[in-house]
Every structure is written in C-alpha cells, then in structure tokens.
Motif scaffolding. Structure first.
Motif, mmCIF file in Angstrom:
data_model
loop_
_atom_site.group_PDB
_atom_site.id
_atom_site.type_symbol
_atom_site.label_atom_id
_atom_site.label_comp_id
_atom_site.label_asym_id
_atom_site.label_seq_id
_atom_site.Cartn_x
_atom_site.Cartn_y
_atom_site.Cartn_z
ATOM 1 N N LEU A 78 7.459 -10.745 6.534
ATOM 2 C CA LEU A 78 7.870 -11.447 7.755
ATOM 3 C C LEU A 78 9.396 -11.541 7.723
ATOM 4 O O LEU A 78 9.971 -11.925 6.707
ATOM 5 C CB LEU A 78 7.241 -12.846 7.725
ATOM 6 N N PRO A 80 13.297 -12.698 8.059
ATOM 7 C CA PRO A 80 13.844 -13.979 7.598
ATOM 8 C C PRO A 80 13.864 -15.076 8.667
ATOM 9 O O PRO A 80 13.619 -16.231 8.366
ATOM 10 C CB PRO A 80 15.266 -13.634 7.144
ATOM 11 N N THR A 83 10.021 -16.978 11.753
ATOM 12 C CA THR A 83 9.238 -18.199 11.984
ATOM 13 C C THR A 83 9.906 -19.120 13.017
ATOM 14 O O THR A 83 9.226 -19.905 13.668
ATOM 15 C CB THR A 83 9.037 -18.996 10.676
ATOM 16 N N SER A 91 2.866 -20.547 14.657
ATOM 17 C CA SER A 91 3.496 -20.979 13.397
ATOM 18 C C SER A 91 2.472 -21.612 12.455
ATOM 19 O O SER A 91 2.652 -21.611 11.245
ATOM 20 C CB SER A 91 4.669 -21.922 13.657
ATOM 21 N N THR A 94 1.254 -19.260 9.684
ATOM 22 C CA THR A 94 2.147 -18.796 8.612
ATOM 23 C C THR A 94 1.900 -19.625 7.353
ATOM 24 O O THR A 94 1.359 -20.734 7.413
ATOM 25 C CB THR A 94 3.622 -18.914 9.029
ATOM 26 N N SER A 96 4.491 -20.239 5.002
ATOM 27 C CA SER A 96 5.845 -20.314 4.451
ATOM 28 C C SER A 96 5.908 -21.257 3.242
ATOM 29 O O SER A 96 5.440 -22.392 3.314
ATOM 30 C CB SER A 96 6.809 -20.817 5.522
ATOM 31 N N THR A 120 2.814 -13.285 5.685
ATOM 32 C CA THR A 120 2.866 -14.552 6.417
ATOM 33 C C THR A 120 3.990 -15.476 5.959
ATOM 34 O O THR A 120 3.963 -16.664 6.250
ATOM 35 C CB THR A 120 1.537 -15.322 6.234
ATOM 36 N N GLY A 121 4.949 -14.936 5.198
ATOM 37 C CA GLY A 121 6.060 -15.773 4.727
ATOM 38 C C GLY A 121 5.750 -16.515 3.442
ATOM 39 O O GLY A 121 6.470 -17.436 3.050
ATOM 40 N N ARG A 123 5.406 -17.584 -0.511
ATOM 41 C CA ARG A 123 6.431 -17.536 -1.558
ATOM 42 C C ARG A 123 5.959 -16.774 -2.797
ATOM 43 O O ARG A 123 6.726 -16.047 -3.415
ATOM 44 C CB ARG A 123 6.783 -18.981 -1.960
ATOM 45 N N THR A 146 6.906 -6.021 0.025
ATOM 46 C CA THR A 146 7.210 -7.244 0.784
ATOM 47 C C THR A 146 8.301 -8.125 0.193
ATOM 48 O O THR A 146 8.753 -9.058 0.852
ATOM 49 C CB THR A 146 5.931 -8.117 0.889
#
Ligand code: NAD
Length: 346
Positions: A78, A80, A83, A91, A94, A96, A120-121, A123, A146
């Motif tokens: 995704l 930067p 989002t 949102s 996601t 994140s 999906t962002g 970590r 990714t």
C-alpha cells in the motif's frame, strides 16, 4: 447427472396433480418463466433508470477456471500516503501498524492470504510452517514484494512448546500480535472408515484439531495479556458442514467439524478479552493439496457439483481473510464463513 443428484431427486415427494389448486397452477406458470434465457437488468449508472435484458446462452451455467488462474501472483504494498485518501468504510479494511501470524503460510491458501494482508499496510507478518524451504522462500518473496517485515518460523503446530516459544519471539520482536490466520492442515482422502488405519486417523486429528488448538491458545494468551484483543481466523472447510462426494474421508470431515466448533467455543469464551474468533470454510480449491493423481478423476465431479462450475482459485479467500482480520468485521465473532462457489447449496 451424478449419483448424488439422482439420489436427491429420487428422495423428493412425487408430483400429485389432484392436490394442485388454481393458485398453485398460477404459481407454477410464473415460476416456469424464470427459466427463460433472459435476465432483466436495471442500472442507475448515469443517474437515469435503464432497463435491459441480458441474454443467457443455453447450457452455460457458469465459467470454468481461466487457464493460469492458480498461478502465483505478486503482492503490492500500500502506498505511503494511500490510507489518508480512503473513505471511513475503506479505511476499516486496512491493517496499518498491525502484526499477523499465519500458520501453513509456506504455500497455498496460507501464503496467498499472507500476500493479501501484506497489501493492507500491515507492519509485520510471521509465517509458520513445517516445510523449511517453502517457508523461507515465502517469507523472502513477500518481504521483497512489499517491504513488510516478514519472519519465518519452522515449527510443527503439534509442538506445543515450540509454538509457545515462537509466539513469545514474535511478540518480543514486533512488540505486538494482532491477527492469527491458522491455515496449517493436512487432508486424507479415499480411505474407507471401516479400514482407516488408526495411526493415520490419530495423526490427522493431531495436526488439524490439536494443532489448531495449541496455536489458538498460544496466540490467545498473548492477546489477553496485551489487553488489546485481536482477530483469529481458523481455516476449517466446507467438509466440516457437509460430507464430500464421491471420496470417503471421514477423518478429515470430522477434523474440520471440530475446528468449526472450537472456533465458536473460543469466540464465546474470549469475547470478554476483545478477541474475535471466526472460521473460513473453503470449498474445493485449486491448490497442491488437491493436485494429487488419486483426485484427478474426482475433480471433474467436484466441478460438476459446484454451481459456479470451477474450483476456487488459490487467492479466492484473500478478501474475506482481510475483512475478518480488520475492524470491518468488528461485530462478527464465532461465525463460520463458507466460501465454496455454491457447492454446499446442492
Ligand atoms: N485446498 C482445498 O481444497 C481446501 C479446502 C478446504 C479447506 N482447506 C484447508 O485450508 C488449509 C490450507 O490448505 P492448502 O490447500 O493451502 O494446503 P497446502 O498443503 O498447500 O498448504 C498447507 C501448509 O500447511 C503446512 N503444514 C502442514 N502440516 C503442518 C504442521 N503440522 N505444522 C505446520 N505446518 C504444517 C504445509 O507444510 C503447507 O505449507 C488447510 O487447513 C486445509 O485443510 C483446503
């Protein structure tokens, strides 16, 4: 027409003309029209109501898999700032800043769902698998594709101590554990119940049921300790709700029914800790699990008995997995989501 359909047709009550009233006759006439090879379509795309009729060629009740539908796809990160531009609804899909564990993530459905989460962002992703080379390659590819921090752990889900140690290392490394997708599992097919070898039966139950529990328990304890809860997704099977045809596989079916009931039990127990537990029950999917010579002929029957006339693509569970992992499904727990191209309808 296959034996199962014939058996179902034979079981239906015989048609009795004397009992048909004028209302029933009218209903029959109306319902007969439903099978005309045209489908009414109404669209509002340009702000105006447009009515069309879509002609449906006879004899085609659905597409078959396009060639290459099961080939490995590449995951995309995704962007930067992506989002920031999402609507509130999007949102919620996601992940994140979250961290996920995926057992059986070395290949197949598990690896594909790992790819989906990586888009999906998220970590961090920890892939757990008993096959070292597969898992290692999967983690490297996913990280290269990714940029997500992906780790691989070679561990057998039956090894309770190994699983606990692995989860502790994941929490130490990432500082969190928010999502579990439990996809590790094996299948045995074409074994009659009356001659099922005892050791084979015990092994499958140990991997599919006990292994699922040990992973759920280890992850659940970390989610409870964190005070933040999380989302657990167990990969069961439609075989936990129906009996497959024509292959005999009582042990696999039993194991997946156990996974569904375990999912519901844990969902009820752990709701107070903000842990949601749901299961996905796939139908027949086009993965290595099913690419064995003994199943080739039976595959034709599976396709015939599936309303969509195809096996599931290896990434057909991806979006459901993201939904269940994310806050988009915040009020859903203890649910068994069947995703099978309609197989269990017939
Ligand atoms: N393929 C289908 O048609 C289908 C249908 C319904 C449900 N499922 C379920 O989906 C899950 C994934 O299936 P798949 O088709 O991707 O299979 P797959 O064989 O391609 O992948 C399963 C992965 O689990 C790993 N694994 C197996 N035993 C393990 C163990 N003891 N410890 C750790 N890892 C282990 C394997 O090494 C493999 O990488 C399974 O639970 C399966 O029962 C599959």
């Amino acid at each position: 027409m296959f034996a199962r359909s014939l058996a179902k047709a034979a079981a239906k009550p015989a048609f009795r003309p004397a009992a048909v009233t004028s209302v029933a006759r009218a209903t029959f006439t109306t319902s007969a029209k439903r099978f005309e090879p045209e489908v009414p379509v109404v669209s509002y795309g340009s702000g105006q109501r447009v009515e069309e009729r879509l002609s449906v060629p006879h004899g085609q009740s659905g597409p078959v898999n396009p060639p290459g539908g099961d080939q490995m796809k590449v995951a995309h990160p995704l962007g930067p700032n992506a989002t920031q531009h999402l609507t509130p609804t999007l949102s919620k899909f996601t992940l994140s800043g979250k961290v996920a564990v995926i057992t059986g993530g070395g290949r197949g459905l598990g690896y594909n769902m790992a790819q989906a989460l990586a888009e999906t962002g998220i970590r961090g992703i920890a892939i757990l698998d008993v096959q070292e080379e597969l898992g290692d390659n999967a983690a490297r590819e996913l990280s290269e594709q990714t940029g997500v921090d992906v780790r691989f752990y070679k561990v057998d889900v039956r090894d309770g101590a190994g699983i606990n140690q692995t989860m502790q290392d994941i929490v130490d490394h990432y500082g969190a554990l928010d999502v579990l997708i439990n996809a590790a599992g094996i299948a045995d097919s074409n074994i009659k119940a009356e001659t099922y070898p005892h050791d084979k039966f015990r092994r499958l139950i140990d991997i599919n049921i006990t292994g699922t529990f040990l992973v759920n328990q280890a992850v659940g304890n970390h989610m409870i300790a964190s005070g933040k809860g999380g989302s657990i997704i167990n990969i069961a099977s439609m075989s936990g709700s129906i009996v497959n045809y024509p292959q005999e596989q009582s042990c696999y079916n039993t194991s997946k029914a156990g996974v569904i009931q375990m999912t519901k039990s844990l969902a009820a127990e752990w709701a107070r800790y903000k842990i949601r537990v749901n299961s996905i029950s796939p139908g027949y999917m086009d993965t290595a699990l099913n690419r064995v010579p003994a199943l080739e002929a039976q595959k034709q029957i599976w396709v015939q008995n599936t309303p969509q006339k195809r096996l599931g693509d290896v990434d057909d569970l991806n979006n459901l997995a993201v939904y269940l992992a994310s806050d988009g499904s915040a009020f859903m727990t203890g649910n068994n989501c069947i995703i099978d191209g309609g197989y269990s309808l017939w």
